[in-house]
Each structure stands twice: as C-alpha cells, then as structure tokens.
Design a protein around this motif. Structure first.
Motif, mmCIF file in Angstrom:
data_model
loop_
_atom_site.group_PDB
_atom_site.id
_atom_site.type_symbol
_atom_site.label_atom_id
_atom_site.label_comp_id
_atom_site.label_asym_id
_atom_site.label_seq_id
_atom_site.Cartn_x
_atom_site.Cartn_y
_atom_site.Cartn_z
ATOM 1 N N SER A 5 41.591 46.022 35.657
ATOM 2 C CA SER A 5 40.217 46.531 35.682
ATOM 3 C C SER A 5 39.265 45.521 36.313
ATOM 4 C CB SER A 5 39.758 46.883 34.265
ATOM 5 O OG SER A 5 39.797 45.741 33.422
ATOM 6 N N ILE A 6 39.470 44.236 36.017
ATOM 7 C CA ILE A 6 38.594 43.209 36.591
ATOM 8 C C ILE A 6 38.851 43.071 38.088
ATOM 9 C CG2 ILE A 6 38.066 40.743 36.607
ATOM 10 C CD1 ILE A 6 38.571 40.699 33.617
ATOM 11 N N ILE A 7 40.126 43.087 38.475
ATOM 12 C CA ILE A 7 40.472 42.995 39.895
ATOM 13 C C ILE A 7 39.833 44.148 40.668
ATOM 14 C CG2 ILE A 7 42.369 43.216 41.548
ATOM 15 C CD1 ILE A 7 42.326 40.498 40.304
ATOM 16 N N LYS A 8 39.954 45.346 40.126
ATOM 17 C CA LYS A 8 39.394 46.517 40.805
ATOM 18 C C LYS A 8 37.870 46.479 40.812
ATOM 19 C CE LYS A 8 43.263 49.664 39.928
ATOM 20 N NZ LYS A 8 43.686 50.935 39.301
ATOM 21 N N SER A 9 37.293 45.997 39.730
ATOM 22 C CA SER A 9 35.837 45.882 39.669
ATOM 23 C C SER A 9 35.331 44.901 40.721
ATOM 24 C CB SER A 9 35.411 45.427 38.268
ATOM 25 O OG SER A 9 34.015 45.237 38.204
ATOM 26 N N ASN A 10 36.034 43.785 40.863
ATOM 27 C CA ASN A 10 35.655 42.804 41.884
ATOM 28 C C ASN A 10 35.820 43.380 43.289
ATOM 29 O OD1 ASN A 10 35.081 40.953 39.900
ATOM 30 N ND2 ASN A 10 37.005 39.827 40.104
ATOM 31 N N ALA A 11 36.856 44.205 43.461
ATOM 32 C CA ALA A 11 37.078 44.827 44.768
ATOM 33 C C ALA A 11 35.937 45.783 45.114
ATOM 34 C CB ALA A 11 38.409 45.578 44.767
ATOM 35 N N VAL A 182 52.951 47.780 38.584
ATOM 36 C CA VAL A 182 52.086 48.705 37.836
ATOM 37 C C VAL A 182 50.710 48.782 38.497
ATOM 38 C CG1 VAL A 182 50.931 49.117 35.630
ATOM 39 C CG2 VAL A 182 53.307 48.340 35.666
ATOM 40 N N PHE A 183 50.232 47.641 38.973
ATOM 41 C CA PHE A 183 48.942 47.588 39.663
ATOM 42 C C PHE A 183 48.946 48.506 40.886
ATOM 43 C CE2 PHE A 183 46.351 45.442 42.996
ATOM 44 C CZ PHE A 183 45.101 45.575 42.408
ATOM 45 N N MET A 184 50.020 48.454 41.655
ATOM 46 C CA MET A 184 50.128 49.308 42.837
ATOM 47 C C MET A 184 50.238 50.777 42.440
ATOM 48 S SD MET A 184 52.713 46.864 45.034
ATOM 49 C CE MET A 184 52.755 47.893 46.494
ATOM 50 N N SER A 228 41.352 45.641 46.712
ATOM 51 C CA SER A 228 41.884 45.265 45.399
ATOM 52 C C SER A 228 43.067 44.316 45.543
ATOM 53 C CB SER A 228 42.304 46.516 44.616
ATOM 54 O OG SER A 228 41.201 47.357 44.361
ATOM 55 N N PHE A 229 43.938 44.599 46.501
ATOM 56 C CA PHE A 229 45.105 43.737 46.693
ATOM 57 C C PHE A 229 44.674 42.369 47.214
ATOM 58 C CE2 PHE A 229 49.511 42.731 47.564
ATOM 59 C CZ PHE A 229 50.173 43.501 46.622
ATOM 60 N N ALA A 230 43.653 42.349 48.062
ATOM 61 C CA ALA A 230 43.119 41.072 48.544
ATOM 62 C C ALA A 230 42.525 40.282 47.381
ATOM 63 C CB ALA A 230 42.059 41.315 49.620
ATOM 64 N N GLU A 231 41.870 40.986 46.481
ATOM 65 C CA GLU A 231 41.297 40.335 45.298
ATOM 66 C C GLU A 231 42.402 39.725 44.438
ATOM 67 O OE1 GLU A 231 38.102 38.977 43.304
ATOM 68 O OE2 GLU A 231 37.915 40.404 44.962
ATOM 69 N N ILE A 234 43.658 36.547 46.108
ATOM 70 C CA ILE A 234 42.731 35.425 45.939
ATOM 71 C C ILE A 234 42.895 34.798 44.556
ATOM 72 C CG2 ILE A 234 40.282 34.813 45.752
ATOM 73 C CD1 ILE A 234 39.798 37.043 47.899
ATOM 74 N N PHE A 235 43.066 35.639 43.543
ATOM 75 C CA PHE A 235 43.274 35.113 42.188
ATOM 76 C C PHE A 235 44.573 34.312 42.121
ATOM 77 C CE2 PHE A 235 45.431 35.477 38.116
ATOM 78 C CZ PHE A 235 44.484 34.947 37.251
ATOM 79 N N LEU A 236 45.669 34.894 42.642
ATOM 80 C CA LEU A 236 46.964 34.216 42.589
ATOM 81 C C LEU A 236 46.969 32.963 43.459
ATOM 82 C CD1 LEU A 236 49.373 37.301 42.716
ATOM 83 C CD2 LEU A 236 48.679 35.976 40.709
#
Length: 265
Positions: A5-11, A182-184, A228-231, A234-236
């Motif tokens: 949810s945070i990754i998608k929100s940032n995206a 699962v994210f994908m 979202s995948f770019a986000e 960046i985290f990883l």
C-alpha cells in the motif's frame, strides 16, 4: 520491510501531475515493441480438404514452420537489440520520474552510452531465465523474480558487468520473491478489467474496437504499474546500499561509477 500500500501510494504521488507524461512513455515503448507485428511476414497455409493424419498434412505443417522462421528471427533480434534497451530506458524514466526528472528522452537512454553492455547483460539474464524455465516452470518463475531488478540496476549504471548486476538483483530480492510475486499479482485485477471491457465489445461483434479497448485499457494501467515497480526498486536499492550489498558507485549514484564499467557476462 515494505508495504504494498505504501509503495503504491508513493507511486501515485510520483505520478501526480505527470500521469499523461508517463502514459506517453509507456505508449512509445509499446508501439516500438509492436512494430515487428506489422511486418508482412505472417504465413497462412490452406489446410482445406487435407486429412489431418496424411503425409500432405505434415508437409504443410513443416512448410508453415519453415516459412515462419524469418518472422521468428526478426522478432527475436528486434526484441534483443531494440526491446532490451527500451526496457532499460523505461526503467530509467520511471526511476528518474520518482525524483521529479520526468524527461521523455530517458526512454531512449538504453540506446546511448552503454548500449552494448546493457544488451549483453539483458540477453544473458533472459537466457538464464529461459533455460531454467525449460527445466521446470516454477524455477523459471523464481529466476525471473530473482533477476527482475536487473533492468533497473542497468538503468542506473549500464556499464555494470552483467554478473554483478545479477548478483545485486539476487541480493535485493533475497527473501522478497514471494512478496514481489504477490505485489505483481495485485495489479492483475486492473489488467483483467481492461481486458474484459474489450472482450465484451469483441463478443458483441466489434472485434476491431474491442481489440483497441483491450490495448488501450492495459496501456492506461501501465504507468501505475511501472511507477510502482520503480518505487519498489528504489526501496530495495536504498536498503541494499545501507546493508553494504552494493555501493552507490556501482549503482551510478556517485561521480566515479564509470570505474565499475565492464563487458556483460
């Protein structure tokens, strides 16, 4: 730990005010990748009146396979020399977009400095995935998840040797492959909805319009997925640097990243 949810929100935040710019980037990549489909190389063999178990039937099959080889070879080479650099460029666009640098020219960055290294690394990486898939489907999926960050790593430093790029991607995704899968899958609903909308129109007799709706629907979802995948990358990436699994220099985040240049292996 990271949250979908945070990754998608940032995206979504990264796409704020720049969605149609990102959509244009996705459209450019999609159109260029689709060009081989317009080549007049499709082969249609007439099987009318031929018994399925006859010698002539098998001759026709061999003829179709032989005549289809040019399209297969052209499509494969096109994917390697054009598709791979586009994948790297698309990754660069969305990573840079996260920090406000939404430059459409980044889509073509894979064709510039480091093109040969990037193509070589992507080819070997995809070859590994294909070979693992030939063994068993599940190991192939695992390997594709393990190396899913390679295009993004190359977008940061296209000169990074292929073996090292795969090593960093492997380290980034260690213990995360299930979560990434699962994210994908969490985007599947959007793509299915887009496909169903077009399929309904096709079933109603509007084949051309329905096909356009399917492609258009998937295209409109693409910026959200890519951002979202770019986000996630960046985290990883930041976590890998903090944990000394990779250095800022290797990932092109420091001035002397060229010191890590080398051929793809």
């Amino acid at each position: 730990m990271w949250s979908r949810s945070i990754i998608k929100s940032n995206a979504k935040e990264a796409l704020g005010g720049k969605y149609f710019y990102a959509l244009a980037a996705c459209a450019i990549v999609a159109v260029i990748n689709y060009i081989p489909q317009f080549l007049p190389l499709n082969v249609n063999i007439d099987y009318t009146g031929i018994e399925t178990q006859s010698a002539l039937y098998y001759e026709k099959i061999l003829e179709q396979v032989f005549l289809s080889l040019p399209l297969f070879l052209i499509t494969t080479l096109y994917g390697i020399f054009i598709g791979y650099p586009l994948a790297i460029g698309s990754a660069r666009f969305f990573v840079r977009n996260r920090f406000g640098a939404a430059d459409i020219r980044n889509v073509f960055s894979g064709f510039k400095n480091g093109w040969a290294d990037g193509v070589g690394t992507m080819f070997v990486t995809r070859l590994f995935i294909v070979l693992w898939t030939f063994l068993l489907i599940i190991p192939g999926i695992v390997k594709s998840l393990e190396y899913c960050m390679v295009p993004y790593i190359l977008s940061d430093n296209p000169h990074l040797p292929g073996g090292r790029a795969r090593e960093i991607s492997r380290a980034m995704t260690e213990g995360e492959k299930g979560s990434i899968f699962v994210f994908m899958l969490s985007f599947a609903g959007w793509f299915i909805l887009a496909a169903l909308t077009g399929a309904i129109v096709v079933s109603a007799g509007g084949k051309t319009v329905g096909s356009i709706l399917i492609y258009a629907g998937c295209l409109f979802v693409a910026p959200y997925f890519e951002a979202s995948f770019a986000e996630l990358y960046i985290f990883l990436r930041d976590r890998a640097i903090r944990n000394n699994m990779a250095s800022p220099y290797e990932l092109g985040l420091a001035a002397d990243s060229q010191n890590f240049s080398g051929g793809a292996v």
